[in-house]
Motif scaffolding. Structure first.
Motif, short mmCIF file in Angstrom:
data_model
loop_
_atom_site.label_atom_id
_atom_site.label_comp_id
_atom_site.label_asym_id
_atom_site.label_seq_id
_atom_site.Cartn_x
_atom_site.Cartn_y
_atom_site.Cartn_z
N UNK A 48 0.83 -1.20 0.00
CA UNK A 48 0.00 0.00 0.00
C UNK A 48 0.86 1.25 0.00
N UNK A 49 1.98 1.22 0.73
CA UNK A 49 2.91 2.35 0.73
C UNK A 49 3.54 2.52 -0.65
N UNK A 50 3.89 1.42 -1.30
CA UNK A 50 4.46 1.49 -2.65
C UNK A 50 3.45 2.08 -3.63
N UNK A 51 2.20 1.67 -3.53
CA UNK A 51 1.17 2.23 -4.40
C UNK A 51 1.03 3.73 -4.18
N UNK A 52 1.06 4.15 -2.93
CA UNK A 52 0.97 5.59 -2.64
C UNK A 52 2.13 6.35 -3.28
N UNK A 53 3.32 5.79 -3.22
CA UNK A 53 4.48 6.45 -3.81
C UNK A 53 4.37 6.49 -5.34
N UNK A 57 4.20 9.88 -7.79
CA UNK A 57 5.30 10.12 -8.73
C UNK A 57 4.81 10.87 -9.96
N UNK A 58 5.74 11.53 -10.64
CA UNK A 58 5.40 12.22 -11.88
C UNK A 58 4.94 11.20 -12.92
N UNK A 59 3.95 11.55 -13.72
CA UNK A 59 3.35 10.57 -14.62
C UNK A 59 4.14 10.27 -15.89
#
Length: 88
Positions: A48-53, A57-59
């Motif tokens: 979940x933390x990875x998904x948030x990061x 992030x810039x697209x």
């Protein structure tokens, strides 16, 4: 009609037995399933933390950021399903 009377000792013993049984039942009812699965719980939290990061992030990553988010969402789903099966 006959009256049934408990002695004080019997009454106190019954209260103590019911209290212990009630406390044990309450403890089992309030423990989440993932408590018995610390590694899966940690993995889910990390995913979940990875998904948030990834979302922050810039697209402009040539579609790789979007693909990574899809894969992480899939991993979150599979981890949650695994935890549900492990709780049975």
């Amino acid at each position: 009609m006959s009256e049934f009377k408990l002695s004080r000792r019997d009454s106190l013993r019954n209260i103590a037995v019911l209290g212990v049984a009630g406390a044990a039942a309450a403890a089992f009812a309030t423990v989440p399933a993932e408590a018995a699965q610390p590694h899966m719980s940690k993995a889910l939290s990390d995913l979940q933390a990875a998904l948030n990061q990834l979302q922050a992030a810039l697209p402009d990553k040539g579609g790789h950021r979007v693909k990574a988010m899809e894969l992480v969402k899939g991993a979150i789903d599979e981890t949650a399903k695994g935890m549900a099966v492990g709780a049975m």
